[in-house]
Design an enzyme around this catalytic site. Sequence first.
Site, mmCIF file in Angstrom:
data_model
loop_
_atom_site.group_PDB
_atom_site.id
_atom_site.type_symbol
_atom_site.label_atom_id
_atom_site.label_comp_id
_atom_site.label_asym_id
_atom_site.label_seq_id
_atom_site.Cartn_x
_atom_site.Cartn_y
_atom_site.Cartn_z
ATOM 1 N N CYS A 29 -0.671 -6.499 6.728
ATOM 2 C CA CYS A 29 0.150 -5.329 6.366
ATOM 3 C C CYS A 29 1.541 -5.735 5.886
ATOM 4 C CB CYS A 29 0.256 -4.358 7.534
ATOM 5 S SG CYS A 29 -1.316 -3.561 7.941
ATOM 6 N N HIS A 47 -3.307 2.770 0.813
ATOM 7 C CA HIS A 47 -4.235 3.577 1.610
ATOM 8 C C HIS A 47 -4.499 4.894 0.904
ATOM 9 C CE1 HIS A 47 -3.880 1.002 5.154
ATOM 10 N NE2 HIS A 47 -2.572 0.981 4.938
ATOM 11 N N GLU A 51 -4.495 7.110 8.222
ATOM 12 C CA GLU A 51 -4.253 5.986 7.323
ATOM 13 C C GLU A 51 -5.593 5.434 6.825
ATOM 14 O OE1 GLU A 51 -1.151 2.507 7.645
ATOM 15 O OE2 GLU A 51 -2.928 2.044 8.847
ATOM 16 N N HIS A 66 2.371 0.650 0.704
ATOM 17 C CA HIS A 66 3.484 0.365 1.607
ATOM 18 C C HIS A 66 3.378 -1.069 2.098
ATOM 19 C CE1 HIS A 66 1.608 1.098 5.846
ATOM 20 N NE2 HIS A 66 0.659 0.777 4.988
ATOM 21 N N HIS A 70 0.243 -3.134 -0.077
ATOM 22 C CA HIS A 70 -1.156 -2.741 0.048
ATOM 23 C C HIS A 70 -1.177 -1.222 0.114
ATOM 24 C CE1 HIS A 70 0.040 -2.615 4.297
ATOM 25 N NE2 HIS A 70 -0.986 -1.794 4.488
ATOM 26 N N ASP A 92 2.361 10.772 -3.488
ATOM 27 C CA ASP A 92 1.103 10.415 -4.133
ATOM 28 C C ASP A 92 1.322 9.414 -5.258
ATOM 29 O OD1 ASP A 92 -1.692 10.550 -4.446
ATOM 30 O OD2 ASP A 92 -1.491 12.044 -6.036
ATOM 31 N N HIS A 93 0.576 8.321 -5.190
ATOM 32 C CA HIS A 93 0.646 7.232 -6.158
ATOM 33 C C HIS A 93 2.048 6.642 -6.251
ATOM 34 C CE1 HIS A 93 -3.274 8.860 -7.152
ATOM 35 N NE2 HIS A 93 -3.544 7.662 -7.630
#
Length: 137
Positions: free
Chosen positions: A33, A41, A126, A14, A39, A79-80
């Site tokens: 960020c 998490h 996070e 994100h 980037h 996811d991913h």
Amino acid sequence: MIYITRRERFCAAHKLHREDWSEEKNEAVFGYCSNPNWHGHNYELYVTVKGTVNPETGFLIDLKLMKSIINTEVIDKMDHKNINLDVDFMQGKMASTEIIAMEIFHVLKPHFEQENVQLHSVKLYETENNSVEYFGD
């Protein structure tokens, strides 16, 4: 009243960024960020539901069903993925951990209500040091 919590995990990218701000202001407010190249998490999601135990089954909710709801409505979509670009329920929203947790809550709530349980909270880590918890409106 009994509470049951299910943990799931997902990895996603994100960026915290406002289009109406300059790059300088975005960097000043959001720091790394706001990286133009995103980037990521490794998120941990805790979903807690509450209600009364079914005397026939001894369950509040079948945990296989709980897992299925969370995976279908949230994990499979996130996811991913790039939260800002790929996740339908995050379109046009700031992808902060706070907003992500709130939107996950809103997505899951009606699905659990259909199973006669109440969504109590969504807790989203996070990082190992940063988490938010949302209990609804």
